[in-house]
Design an enzyme around this catalytic site. Sequence first.
Site, PDB file in Angstrom:
ATOM      1  N   GLU A 267       0.907  -1.131   0.124  1.00 50.17           N
ATOM      2  CA  GLU A 267      -0.159   0.157   0.027  1.00 50.17           C
ATOM      3  C   GLU A 267       0.798   1.275  -0.228  1.00 50.17           C
ATOM      4  O   GLU A 267       1.856   1.339   0.748  1.00 50.17           O
ATOM      5  CB  GLU A 267      -1.020  -0.056   1.369  1.00 50.17           C
ATOM      6  CG  GLU A 267      -1.810   1.315   1.369  1.00 50.17           C
ATOM      7  CD  GLU A 267      -2.600   1.248   2.740  1.00 50.17           C
ATOM      8  OE1 GLU A 267      -3.572   1.794   2.732  1.00 50.17           O
ATOM      9  OE2 GLU A 267      -2.115   0.579   3.756  1.00 50.17           O
ATOM     10  N   LYS A 342     -10.009   0.426  -1.609  1.00 45.91           N
ATOM     11  CA  LYS A 342      -9.977   0.333  -0.132  1.00 45.91           C
ATOM     12  C   LYS A 342     -11.596   0.742   0.227  1.00 45.91           C
ATOM     13  O   LYS A 342     -11.865   1.923  -0.043  1.00 45.91           O
ATOM     14  CB  LYS A 342      -8.930   1.198   0.531  1.00 45.91           C
ATOM     15  CG  LYS A 342      -8.854   0.981   1.902  1.00 45.91           C
ATOM     16  CD  LYS A 342      -7.719   1.480   2.504  1.00 45.91           C
ATOM     17  CE  LYS A 342      -7.263   1.314   3.847  1.00 45.91           C
ATOM     18  NZ  LYS A 342      -5.900   1.894   4.251  1.00 45.91           N
ATOM     19  N   CYS A 376      -5.097  -3.269   3.245  1.00 49.20           N
ATOM     20  CA  CYS A 376      -4.671  -3.040   4.699  1.00 49.20           C
ATOM     21  C   CYS A 376      -6.053  -3.120   5.779  1.00 49.20           C
ATOM     22  O   CYS A 376      -6.357  -4.115   6.076  1.00 49.20           O
ATOM     23  CB  CYS A 376      -4.066  -1.621   4.680  1.00 49.20           C
ATOM     24  SG  CYS A 376      -3.077  -1.266   6.457  1.00 49.20           S
TER      25      CYS A 376
END
Length: 511
Positions: A267, A342, A376
Amino acid sequence: MEHTHKIKQVEIRNLQISDYEQLSQSFTRVYSDGSDVFWTREQIEKLLEIFPDGQIVAVVDNKIIGCALSIIVDYDKVKNDHTYEEVTGNETFDTHNPAGNILYGIEIFIHPDYRGLRLGRRMYDYRKELCESLNLKAIMFGGRIPNYHKYADTMRPKEYIQQIKKKKIFDPVLTFQLSNDFHVRKVMTDYLPNDEESKHYATLLQWDNIYYTAPTKEFKINKTTVRLGLVQWQMRPYQNIDDVFEQVEFFVDAVSDYKSDFVLFPEYFNAPLMARFNNMNESEAIRELAKYTKEMRDRFINLAISYNINIITGSMPFNRDGNLYNVGFLCRRDGSYEMYEKVHITPDEIKSWGLSGGKMVKTFDTDCAKIGILICYDVEFPELSRIMADQGMQILFVPFLTDTQNGYSRVRVCAQARAIENECFVAIAGCVGNLPRVHNMDIQYAQSGVFTPCDFAFPTDGRRAEATPNTEMILISDVDLDLLNELHTYGSVRNLKDRRNDLYELKLKKK
């Protein structure tokens, strides 16, 4: 049993015509009740001529004490009601079709004096291996329910079967079949006309070959072992996008030299480019960084093609309709690409950069596995990966960036949990080092790794491979997708199959 200690050798082997005399003696004793089940020499010769691999015997100390006979038929011929006479062509076996996709059992027996030694299980194991090696869809046969006559006055066959499954009733045939991973496909009538014990009912039993692949006209090699390459990326100053991609190409080149199928970047690996915009506030600086994203995507696509590798580009900021998102790209080696987003934005991403959460939750098809990608923080929300598991995900990739060991531990522990609960492999890759000249990106901590479910075929602690913490490096690891198929069907626990869908459900809302 008194004879067990005398046994010196047990063997399962192919039936030969020279075995017929012994075979007929065993049959005579087994069917001493006067029933008309008996195989002639001509019938055995016919079976050996048309399908020698399908006929086996169990031999104890050179004495034949059991036998299993089978033919190959087409699924469409046996998926619904049929009789034993129909499926065997009145025991001529003219129904055998070498191009069929079902291994059909027409006989299995063990001499009464040798029951209880699990020799029947050995013959079933042989059949299962044969089914797999011939790439057949399933094993099927009609099974008697000989104890049913004791309960016929009080319950229907369906209730009888349910009671057997719950271990409340014992049936010498069906209880054994269920313990060998067969399932009841349906109840048939008049399968064996003289079967008074079963009250003329029979169960159509089926064992599915989890390795079966349907024939296709396309030339396609199905990979079962997939090689993953993870990049543990060192944050360092870069002057421009060319500098970044000099390092990116170095890693892609190195990983592809090991014939990897995937390479995973972390990321915000391109965050060092924000140093050029330190004169701006943080939200302005990251919007300047977002201006590089489309060019980076195009460069990754070219690398995927030229190095013949599927690239998961980590993540980078992306400006869409005035809103800023954290996105990445799956760049396939055939030149196609797709974007992932995300979904859950951290409090810091909102506070410092004003990011918005995406809405895309989906899996991606590739040439060697169905994959999911969560950036993440998203891996800390089990709902997302569970939805992906329902879509058939085999490998979950997690590009991440964490500043402290606390943050890293959240990502890592959750990644391991996702591997167990979703019966999949999980690969995580992060950034290491520090960026003193970039606001809000001071330090990074990472230990990239590949995690697995915890069962006998996998590492006992669920860790397939791990990088050295806080060191720039690549990590190469092979994962075997066949192990996942076995886990789904035969695992010690079956997290996906054992969910109580009668109590709860999980689904995406319509957008």
